[in-house]
Design a protein around this motif. Structure first.
Motif, PDB file in Angstrom:
ATOM      1  N   CYS A  60       2.467  -1.295 -17.779  1.00  8.95           N
ATOM      2  CA  CYS A  60       1.009  -1.175 -17.915  1.00  8.95           C
ATOM      3  C   CYS A  60       1.607   0.416 -17.621  1.00  8.95           C
ATOM      4  N   ASN A  61       0.464   0.945 -18.050  1.00  5.21           N
ATOM      5  CA  ASN A  61       0.154   2.270 -17.349  1.00  5.21           C
ATOM      6  C   ASN A  61      -0.606   2.503 -15.999  1.00  5.21           C
ATOM      7  N   PHE A  62       0.691   3.113 -15.243  1.00  2.00           N
ATOM      8  CA  PHE A  62       0.598   3.561 -13.877  1.00  2.00           C
ATOM      9  C   PHE A  62       0.649   4.735 -13.812  1.00  2.00           C
ATOM     10  N   HIS A  63      -0.939   5.071 -13.464  1.00  2.00           N
ATOM     11  CA  HIS A  63      -0.912   6.483 -11.999  1.00  2.00           C
ATOM     12  C   HIS A  63      -1.386   6.539 -10.430  1.00  2.00           C
ATOM     13  N   ARG A  64      -0.958   7.717  -9.776  1.00  2.00           N
ATOM     14  CA  ARG A  64      -1.230   7.737  -8.359  1.00  2.00           C
ATOM     15  C   ARG A  64      -1.679   8.393  -8.111  1.00  2.00           C
ATOM     16  N   VAL A  65      -2.722   7.993  -6.891  1.00  2.00           N
ATOM     17  CA  VAL A  65      -3.503   9.142  -5.911  1.00  2.00           C
ATOM     18  C   VAL A  65      -2.546   9.252  -4.718  1.00  2.00           C
ATOM     19  N   GLN A  66      -2.873  10.598  -4.642  1.00  2.00           N
ATOM     20  CA  GLN A  66      -2.447  10.535  -2.970  1.00  2.00           C
ATOM     21  C   GLN A  66      -3.637  11.411  -1.882  1.00  2.00           C
ATOM     22  N   CYS A  67      -4.030  10.505  -1.612  1.00  2.00           N
ATOM     23  CA  CYS A  67      -5.220  11.035  -0.493  1.00  2.00           C
ATOM     24  C   CYS A  67      -5.111  12.379  -0.145  1.00  2.00           C
ATOM     25  N   THR A  68      -6.222  12.962   0.434  1.00  2.00           N
ATOM     26  CA  THR A  68      -6.023  13.562   1.394  1.00  2.00           C
ATOM     27  C   THR A  68      -7.573  14.618   1.305  1.00  2.00           C
ATOM     28  N   PRO A  69      -7.889  15.165   3.211  1.00  2.00           N
ATOM     29  CA  PRO A  69      -9.339  15.283   3.264  1.00  2.00           C
ATOM     30  C   PRO A  69     -10.305  15.628   1.669  1.00  2.00           C
ATOM     31  N   GLY A  94      -9.603  10.690 -15.214  1.00  2.00           N
ATOM     32  CA  GLY A  94      -8.974  11.173 -13.647  1.00  2.00           C
ATOM     33  C   GLY A  94      -8.148   9.704 -14.564  1.00  2.00           C
ATOM     34  N   PRO A  95      -7.412   9.284 -12.535  1.00  2.00           N
ATOM     35  CA  PRO A  95      -6.069   8.900 -12.579  1.00  2.00           C
ATOM     36  C   PRO A  95      -6.942   7.239 -12.587  1.00  2.00           C
ATOM     37  N   ILE A  96      -8.142   7.003 -12.261  1.00  2.00           N
ATOM     38  CA  ILE A  96      -8.219   5.967 -11.789  1.00  2.00           C
ATOM     39  C   ILE A  96      -8.364   5.320 -13.337  1.00  2.00           C
ATOM     40  N   ILE A  97      -8.130   5.908 -14.069  1.00  2.00           N
ATOM     41  CA  ILE A  97      -8.146   5.520 -15.567  1.00  2.00           C
ATOM     42  C   ILE A  97      -7.093   5.095 -16.737  1.00  2.00           C
ATOM     43  N   ALA A  98      -6.613   3.221 -15.867  1.00  2.00           N
ATOM     44  CA  ALA A  98      -5.504   2.786 -15.353  1.00  2.00           C
ATOM     45  C   ALA A  98      -5.373   1.697 -16.008  1.00  2.00           C
ATOM     46  N   ASN A  99      -4.500   0.927 -16.004  1.00  2.00           N
ATOM     47  CA  ASN A  99      -4.131  -0.488 -15.202  1.00  2.00           C
ATOM     48  C   ASN A  99      -4.315  -0.728 -14.106  1.00  2.00           C
ATOM     49  N   ILE A 100      -2.848   0.033 -13.832  1.00  2.00           N
ATOM     50  CA  ILE A 100      -2.641  -0.090 -12.045  1.00  2.00           C
ATOM     51  C   ILE A 100      -2.060   1.501 -11.737  1.00  2.00           C
ATOM     52  N   VAL A 101      -3.435   1.291 -10.720  1.00  2.00           N
ATOM     53  CA  VAL A 101      -4.205   2.749  -9.868  1.00  2.00           C
ATOM     54  C   VAL A 101      -3.244   2.718  -8.174  1.00  2.00           C
ATOM     55  N   LEU A 102      -2.110   3.377  -7.712  1.00  2.00           N
ATOM     56  CA  LEU A 102      -1.682   3.381  -6.575  1.00  2.00           C
ATOM     57  C   LEU A 102      -3.073   4.258  -5.845  1.00  2.00           C
ATOM     58  N   GLN A 137      -7.426  -2.801 -18.966  1.00  2.18           N
ATOM     59  CA  GLN A 137      -7.637  -4.564 -18.433  1.00  2.18           C
ATOM     60  C   GLN A 137      -5.378  -4.254 -19.129  1.00  2.18           C
ATOM     61  N   PRO A 138      -5.642  -5.291 -18.431  1.00  2.00           N
ATOM     62  CA  PRO A 138      -5.597  -5.641 -16.842  1.00  2.00           C
ATOM     63  C   PRO A 138      -5.657  -4.122 -15.848  1.00  2.00           C
ATOM     64  N   PHE A 139      -6.968  -4.360 -14.902  1.00  3.66           N
ATOM     65  CA  PHE A 139      -6.932  -3.179 -13.894  1.00  3.66           C
ATOM     66  C   PHE A 139      -6.630  -3.725 -12.826  1.00  3.66           C
ATOM     67  N   MET A 140      -6.693  -3.052 -11.844  1.00  6.16           N
ATOM     68  CA  MET A 140      -5.544  -3.736 -10.202  1.00  6.16           C
ATOM     69  C   MET A 140      -5.627  -2.415  -9.372  1.00  6.16           C
ATOM     70  N   VAL A 141      -5.999  -1.961  -8.607  1.00  7.82           N
ATOM     71  CA  VAL A 141      -5.792  -0.643  -7.566  1.00  7.82           C
ATOM     72  C   VAL A 141      -5.296  -1.641  -6.168  1.00  7.82           C
ATOM     73  N   ILE A 142      -3.768  -0.673  -5.992  1.00  6.77           N
ATOM     74  CA  ILE A 142      -3.612  -1.217  -4.604  1.00  6.77           C
ATOM     75  C   ILE A 142      -3.347  -0.061  -3.884  1.00  6.77           C
TER      76      ILE A 142
END
Length: 311
Positions: A60-69, A94-102, A137-142
């Motif tokens: 699926c379409n996959f995006h990654r977000v590296q969280c920082t303060p 933004g990166p949230i618009i994807a099927n799988i978001v890490l 869809q499908p949409f999932m946050v990991i």
């Protein structure tokens, strides 16, 4: 179709990830339930590797977000910007618009940024500048988080934790598994050549099959009793919500399908009780003072309830 799908995805994940079989099954439970997954453990155990391996396997379409303060909500949801060439405002997703978001190290993001995920995770949509857009869809946050390093982190509030179907703890590998991992990563990272073995449309088909898994009325009542016991236990300040009941119900259906059955067993419910309910509980002060763990409390609840007899 479902058994072949399960074997194909699990074998693909196992070609990279060395983990306990139930961990991989539970990760797939989240995928097939259409919900979200929280992976929590100490650094270096393989949280991000598991999330990326799962995402790459699904095709699926996959995006990654590296969280920082300093991460802003708009860094996740997207922004409208003024295009000087066209003299019009355009939306940059933004990166949230994807099927799988890490969402890596989610507890390093501020509460304001964490809250930008709530609508996305619960309703499958995102609102930017008053404009609401459905997510693919499908949409999932990991999401992953480190529970031992507290400096510069922001613990997830209960409302956010309740959005996650499962919380997985990987644990340290045994000697044999760690030896396999060293050999597997000796010359290169196997994740770099990992193929996709399924597609978005196939995942949606299997999700519909999960909803058709039969839950006998006595097993359904057993699920309800387990959740209700968390609300009356004196060692628990905040028990599980109705969303937890539905989560345990749906996760049990998914686990039954993964294990090749078209019906749910009480053992499915018992094995999923801790990963589904544990992160939704708040213990009382007395429980903390007596070093009572959530695992112990859930085990006590399960042992206090009669298990439905199989027909």
């Amino acid at each position: 179709m479902a058994p072949e799908f399960i074997d194909r995805v699990l074998e693909n994940i196992k070609s990279v990830m060395v983990a306990k079989p139930e961990v991989l099954e539970f990760a797939l439970v989240a995928v097939l339930s259409g919900k979200h997954l929280l992976i929590e453990d100490v650094p270096g155990i393989g949280k991000t590797t598991l999330a990326k391996t799962l995402a790459h396997s699904l095709g699926c379409n996959f995006h990654r977000v590296q969280c920082t303060p300093d991460l802003l909500p708009s860094d996740i949801t997207g922004i409208h910007f003024f295009n000087q060439k066209t003299c019009e405002f355009e939306f940059r997703p933004g990166p949230i618009i994807a099927n799988i978001v890490l969402v890596d190290e989610i507890n390093r993001a501020t509460p304001r940024t964490q809250s930008s995920l709530l609508e996305c995770m619960e309703e499958g949509q995102v609102t930017v500048d008053g404009v609401t857009m459905p997510l693919p869809q499908p949409f999932m946050v990991i999401a992953t988080q480190n529970p031992v390093e507290l400096q510069g982190t922001f613990p997830l509030p209960e409302a956010q934790l309740d959005r996650f179907l499962l919380r997985l703890v990987l644990g340290y590998p045994n000697l044999g598994d760690e030896d396999v991992m060293l050999l597997r990563f000796e010359r290169s990272n196997p994740l770099e050549r990992l193929p996709a073995v399924t597609s978005a449309s196939e995942i949606m088909d299997i999700r519909r099959q999960v909803q058709e898994i039969y839950v006998e009325p006595s097993v359904r009542r057993y699920i309800l009793e387990v959740v209700r016991k968390t609300r009356t236990n004196p060692s628990i300040t905040l028990g599980c919500s109705s969303r937890a009941s539905l989560s345990l119900y749906r996760a049990s259906q998914a686990l039954a399908l993964i294990r090749g059955r078209d019906f749910v067993l009480p053992d499915d419910v018992k094995q999923l009780a801790m990963p589904v309910l544990g992160h939704r509980l708040i213990l009382s002060t007395e429980a903390y003072l007596h070093n009572t763990s959530k695992e112990e409390l859930i085990a006590d609840i399960l042992s206090s309830l009669p298990v439905p007899a199989e027909d």
